[in-house]
Design a protein around this motif. Sequence first.
Motif, short mmCIF file in Angstrom:
data_model
loop_
_atom_site.label_atom_id
_atom_site.label_comp_id
_atom_site.label_asym_id
_atom_site.label_seq_id
_atom_site.Cartn_x
_atom_site.Cartn_y
_atom_site.Cartn_z
N LEU A 1 0.83 -1.20 0.00
CA LEU A 1 0.00 0.00 0.00
C LEU A 1 0.86 1.26 0.00
O LEU A 1 0.53 2.25 -0.66
CB LEU A 1 -0.94 0.00 1.21
CG LEU A 1 -2.06 -1.04 1.19
CD1 LEU A 1 -2.89 -0.93 2.47
CD2 LEU A 1 -2.95 -0.89 -0.04
N SER A 2 1.95 1.23 0.73
CA SER A 2 2.83 2.40 0.77
C SER A 2 3.44 2.69 -0.59
O SER A 2 3.50 3.85 -1.02
CB SER A 2 3.94 2.19 1.81
OG SER A 2 3.41 2.07 3.10
N VAL A 3 3.88 1.64 -1.29
CA VAL A 3 4.43 1.84 -2.63
C VAL A 3 3.36 2.35 -3.58
O VAL A 3 3.57 3.30 -4.33
CB VAL A 3 5.04 0.53 -3.17
CG1 VAL A 3 5.45 0.70 -4.63
CG2 VAL A 3 6.25 0.12 -2.35
N ALA A 4 2.19 1.71 -3.56
CA ALA A 4 1.12 2.07 -4.49
C ALA A 4 0.67 3.51 -4.28
O ALA A 4 0.51 4.27 -5.25
CB ALA A 4 -0.06 1.12 -4.33
N ALA A 5 0.48 3.91 -3.04
CA ALA A 5 0.03 5.28 -2.75
C ALA A 5 1.08 6.29 -3.19
O ALA A 5 0.77 7.30 -3.84
CB ALA A 5 -0.27 5.44 -1.27
N GLY A 6 2.35 6.03 -2.85
CA GLY A 6 3.41 6.95 -3.21
C GLY A 6 3.59 7.06 -4.71
O GLY A 6 3.69 8.17 -5.26
N MET B 1 2.79 10.34 -7.26
CA MET B 1 3.91 10.93 -7.98
C MET B 1 3.71 10.87 -9.49
O MET B 1 4.61 11.23 -10.25
CB MET B 1 5.21 10.24 -7.58
CG MET B 1 5.63 10.52 -6.16
SD MET B 1 7.12 9.60 -5.69
CE MET B 1 7.27 10.10 -3.97
N GLY B 2 2.56 10.38 -9.92
CA GLY B 2 2.24 10.39 -11.34
C GLY B 2 2.51 9.11 -12.09
O GLY B 2 2.33 9.07 -13.32
N ALA B 3 2.93 8.06 -11.41
CA ALA B 3 3.20 6.80 -12.09
C ALA B 3 1.90 6.04 -12.33
O ALA B 3 1.00 6.05 -11.50
CB ALA B 3 4.16 5.95 -11.25
N ARG B 4 1.82 5.39 -13.48
CA ARG B 4 0.68 4.50 -13.74
C ARG B 4 0.86 3.26 -12.85
O ARG B 4 1.79 2.49 -13.04
CB ARG B 4 0.64 4.10 -15.21
CG ARG B 4 0.39 5.24 -16.19
CD ARG B 4 0.57 4.77 -17.62
NE ARG B 4 1.94 4.29 -17.84
CZ ARG B 4 2.33 3.62 -18.93
NH1 ARG B 4 1.46 3.34 -19.89
NH2 ARG B 4 3.59 3.23 -19.06
N ASN C 1 14.34 3.75 -5.98
CA ASN C 1 15.02 2.90 -6.95
C ASN C 1 14.23 2.74 -8.24
O ASN C 1 14.77 2.87 -9.35
CB ASN C 1 15.30 1.52 -6.35
CG ASN C 1 16.58 1.47 -5.54
OD1 ASN C 1 17.67 1.51 -6.09
ND2 ASN C 1 16.46 1.40 -4.22
N ALA C 2 12.94 2.45 -8.11
CA ALA C 2 12.13 2.09 -9.27
C ALA C 2 11.68 3.30 -10.09
O ALA C 2 11.63 3.24 -11.31
CB ALA C 2 10.92 1.28 -8.82
N LEU C 3 11.33 4.38 -9.42
CA LEU C 3 10.81 5.54 -10.12
C LEU C 3 11.86 6.58 -10.45
O LEU C 3 11.84 7.19 -11.53
CB LEU C 3 9.69 6.20 -9.31
CG LEU C 3 8.43 5.35 -9.05
CD1 LEU C 3 7.37 6.18 -8.36
CD2 LEU C 3 7.89 4.77 -10.35
N PHE C 4 12.79 6.80 -9.52
CA PHE C 4 13.77 7.86 -9.71
C PHE C 4 15.16 7.35 -10.10
O PHE C 4 16.08 8.15 -10.28
CB PHE C 4 13.86 8.71 -8.44
CG PHE C 4 12.59 9.44 -8.13
CD1 PHE C 4 12.25 10.60 -8.80
CD2 PHE C 4 11.72 8.97 -7.17
CE1 PHE C 4 11.07 11.27 -8.52
CE2 PHE C 4 10.53 9.63 -6.88
CZ PHE C 4 10.21 10.79 -7.57
N ARG C 5 15.30 6.02 -10.17
CA ARG C 5 16.57 5.39 -10.55
C ARG C 5 17.72 5.80 -9.63
O ARG C 5 18.88 5.85 -10.05
CB ARG C 5 16.93 5.73 -12.01
CG ARG C 5 15.79 5.57 -13.00
CD ARG C 5 15.30 4.13 -13.09
NE ARG C 5 14.14 4.02 -13.96
CZ ARG C 5 14.20 3.80 -15.28
NH1 ARG C 5 15.37 3.72 -15.88
NH2 ARG C 5 13.10 3.69 -15.99
#
Length: 477
Positions: A18-23, A27-30, A331-335
């Motif tokens: 849930l924390s990952v999904a909400a964040g 932040m605009g990620a699909r 790591n996943a979104l901002f590399r």
Amino acid sequence: MERIKADICVIGAGSAGLSVAAGAAQMGARTVLVEKTVRNGAMGGDCLHTGCVPSKALLAAAGHAQAMRSGAAFGVAATQPDIDFGRVHDHVHGVIASIAPMDSVARFEGLGVTVIQDHARFTGERLLVAGDKEIQARRFVIATGSRAAMPPIPGLADTPAYTNETIFDLTECPKHLIVIGGGPIGMEMAQAHRRLGAEVTVIEGARVLGRDDPELAAIVADNLRREGVTLVEEARVSNISGEAGAVNVTYSCDGKEASVSGSHLLVATGRTPNVEGMGLEEAGVDYTPRGITVDDRLRTTNKKIFAIGDVAGGPQFTHVAGYHAGLVIRNALFRVPARVDHSAIPHVTYTDPELAHVGETEAEARERHSKISALRWHMAENDRAQADRQTEGAIKIVIDGHARVLGATIVGPHAGELILPWVMAMQQGLKLSAMAGYVVPYPTYSEVTKRVAGSYYTSTLFGPRTKALVRFLSWFG
């Protein structure tokens, strides 16, 4: 089959997922979130439904019952509480219901998350099937958590037994609750049910609260014994038998065989990760009985797939799940190559008194460092503790030869709150001088932090050199 493309797909709607999904969504990620178990429209996983939340609600009810028995010292007549266990059950589930909207499907869909209520299974390195939908994502996050482990004890599979997943469904207090396992869950549930009217026996294979500092863990154990909980340590359970309302546990201790009969059995012997049935082999994700194999960035053997929380095989706490979630976002979104560091992760056992710890115990520090010191300060020397009549407990700090904090253990009222400054000290590499220099409000329990830190400097501050310096300076008027 409908195909959905996403930037990130999260499997599991517990604390970590849930924390990952909400964040990610905000932040605009699909973002796609897959969860097979949704209770009355609420997600939230074990923490909300069968873990942290119900256990603390039950402990709160038990604490109120105990307070009614303990008023004499304050001039308030002690009384035996009249406990309606059915209403205790309603209180526990009312607390769950009050928090559930924050973890609801509706809230997450409102954040822009595509929520799929079905079982998730990988069919390839970047493909996942859930029901009639196929998800193709740039990154996947496995956050499927863990479940109660059932040890291979003869007869257990054929005997009615509770775990943390079912114990909170009870509407009547057990007459005699037998607990297998003396870790945090076992000890919390033992004390809660004892205070609510049950006879309780805990059987532990080593010593209770075995991962904590034995000196301070013993204070908790002694208090449970005084309250009437029977603790059987260094015992090996050899057989379990019985039926609903009548169970029997046979064990050996000190070379002798013994048995205990009770009305209910709670198994609290650890957790096992949820890795089955997800097609991890198809995705190229390695795992062991301890959990999914990850590197220091929480990436699996398939670098496009992360694993976080309990399923990753590390410390199994909700706050670790939240910590992992933040690392995955980076790591996943901002590399950003954010790496996990578990060296300053605190844990708390919410018994009365509470037991909190971060870093190394004294025994661990002596094995790893050439020179250490262990400092102690007792709750009985704290004025607020005296006023509240809660003087049982102590704080113990372990430092190296340069006065850097290696670990801290606190047993006493609000220990879970009091551990935070020591977590910060370890994360920031602070020395004891920083902890001793804080101005702390009086009278508060937090004074123990300043006092134990200051005790390190006492011999120097009030020693012969200081006295000689004061005498010398006095010559100048």
